[in-house]
Motif scaffolding. Structure first.
Motif, PDB file in Angstrom:
ATOM      1  N   LEU A  67       0.845  -1.207   0.000  1.00 19.00           N
ATOM      2  CA  LEU A  67       0.000   0.000   0.000  1.00 19.00           C
ATOM      3  C   LEU A  67       0.880   1.257   0.000  1.00 19.00           C
ATOM      4  N   VAL A  68       1.936   1.234   0.824  1.00 12.08           N
ATOM      5  CA  VAL A  68       2.850   2.385   0.870  1.00 12.08           C
ATOM      6  C   VAL A  68       3.539   2.542  -0.490  1.00 12.08           C
ATOM      7  N   ASN A  69       3.927   1.425  -1.092  1.00  6.27           N
ATOM      8  CA  ASN A  69       4.584   1.449  -2.399  1.00  6.27           C
ATOM      9  C   ASN A  69       3.665   2.072  -3.458  1.00  6.27           C
ATOM     10  N   THR A  70       2.385   1.690  -3.415  1.00  6.50           N
ATOM     11  CA  THR A  70       1.413   2.234  -4.374  1.00  6.50           C
ATOM     12  C   THR A  70       1.246   3.734  -4.158  1.00  6.50           C
ATOM     13  N   ALA A  71       1.185   4.138  -2.889  1.00 10.69           N
ATOM     14  CA  ALA A  71       1.041   5.564  -2.573  1.00 10.69           C
ATOM     15  C   ALA A  71       2.248   6.339  -3.079  1.00 10.69           C
ATOM     16  N   LYS A  88      13.653   7.726  -9.389  1.00  8.49           N
ATOM     17  CA  LYS A  88      14.085   6.323  -9.514  1.00  8.49           C
ATOM     18  C   LYS A  88      14.488   5.763  -8.140  1.00  8.49           C
ATOM     19  N   THR A  89      15.291   6.550  -7.393  1.00 10.60           N
ATOM     20  CA  THR A  89      15.709   6.109  -6.050  1.00 10.60           C
ATOM     21  C   THR A  89      14.487   5.831  -5.177  1.00 10.60           C
ATOM     22  N   ALA A  90      13.516   6.756  -5.187  1.00  5.95           N
ATOM     23  CA  ALA A  90      12.327   6.604  -4.329  1.00  5.95           C
ATOM     24  C   ALA A  90      11.545   5.348  -4.707  1.00  5.95           C
ATOM     25  N   ALA A  93      13.639   2.055  -4.028  1.00  3.13           N
ATOM     26  CA  ALA A  93      13.797   1.754  -2.594  1.00  3.13           C
ATOM     27  C   ALA A  93      12.489   1.212  -2.022  1.00  3.13           C
ATOM     28  N   CYS A  94      11.371   1.799  -2.449  1.00  2.01           N
ATOM     29  CA  CYS A  94      10.084   1.351  -1.918  1.00  2.01           C
ATOM     30  C   CYS A  94       9.764  -0.062  -2.424  1.00  2.01           C
ATOM     31  N   ALA A  95      10.092  -0.311  -3.704  1.00  2.00           N
ATOM     32  CA  ALA A  95       9.881  -1.667  -4.235  1.00  2.00           C
ATOM     33  C   ALA A  95      10.777  -2.652  -3.478  1.00  2.00           C
ATOM     34  N   GLY A  96      11.998  -2.188  -3.125  1.00  2.00           N
ATOM     35  CA  GLY A  96      12.921  -3.031  -2.352  1.00  2.00           C
ATOM     36  C   GLY A  96      12.339  -3.376  -0.987  1.00  2.00           C
ATOM     37  N   LEU A  99       9.982  -6.110  -1.386  1.00  2.00           N
ATOM     38  CA  LEU A  99      10.707  -7.357  -1.654  1.00  2.00           C
ATOM     39  C   LEU A  99      11.253  -7.968  -0.355  1.00  2.00           C
ATOM     40  N   VAL A 100      11.813  -7.107   0.518  1.00  2.00           N
ATOM     41  CA  VAL A 100      12.354  -7.597   1.802  1.00  2.00           C
ATOM     42  C   VAL A 100      11.236  -8.293   2.601  1.00  2.00           C
ATOM     43  N   ALA A 101      10.063  -7.646   2.652  1.00  2.58           N
ATOM     44  CA  ALA A 101       8.945  -8.234   3.406  1.00  2.58           C
ATOM     45  C   ALA A 101       8.466  -9.530   2.750  1.00  2.58           C
ATOM     46  N   ALA A 102       8.466  -9.551   1.413  1.00  2.00           N
ATOM     47  CA  ALA A 102       8.005 -10.761   0.713  1.00  2.00           C
ATOM     48  C   ALA A 102       8.966 -11.926   0.972  1.00  2.00           C
TER      49      ALA A 102
END
Ligand code: ATP
Length: 127
Positions: A67-71, A88-90, A93-96, A99-102
């Protein structure tokens, strides 16, 4: 009364955010499908309550970060429609973070479901 109404509407906006994200984001739909599968498996394998809590924790963590990533994606697209290194960094990093949680939820899934699934398999193979 006004305070109460404000509380109800902010709760309703939050729910709209979740529903809209599930409707529009393919990754969120995948997370929801895995969560349904995991909870069905927890019921089928009669996973102990403590382990079910771990499963709920990992589902909530992945959903919250998606949800945060989508926002963040929406905010970046709005503020920087053109290519920008910081955009790109933002986004990366959010996609990362998702990924960490997944990856954590896969580790938890293997630890929680692995032994009872293995137990069922060995019983079936022995028959
Ligand atoms: N404005 C931008 N400036 C720089 N790089 C960007 C920008 N927009 C997207 N990118 C890069 O492209 C990647 C994919 O971005 P995109 O917005 O398509 O998100 P996505 O990860 O494909 O998510 P979704 O599929 O949910 O839209 C980003 O992770 C980032 O590396």
């Amino acid at each position: 009364m006004k305070e109460w109404r404000r509380l109800v509407s902010s709760f309703s906006y939050a729910l709209q955010g979740i529903v809209q994200t599930v409707k529009t984001q393919r990754n969120m739909q995948i997370h929801v499908a895995f969560a349904v599968l995991a909870l069905a498996a927890a019921w089928w394998l009669r996973i102990p309550r403590g382990d079910v809590l771990l499963v709920f924790f990992s589902i909530a963590l992945v959903w919250a970060l998606e949800l945060v990533n989508t926002a963040l994606e929406a905010a970046v697209d709005l503020s920087s429609p053109e290519w920008h290194a910081k955009a790109k960094t933002a986004k990366d990093a959010c996609a990362g973070a998702v990924l960490v949680a997944a990856v954590l939820s896969v580790v938890i899934g293997v630890a929680v479901f692995g032994p009872p699934l293995w137990g069922k398999l060995t019983v079936w193979l022995a028959v």
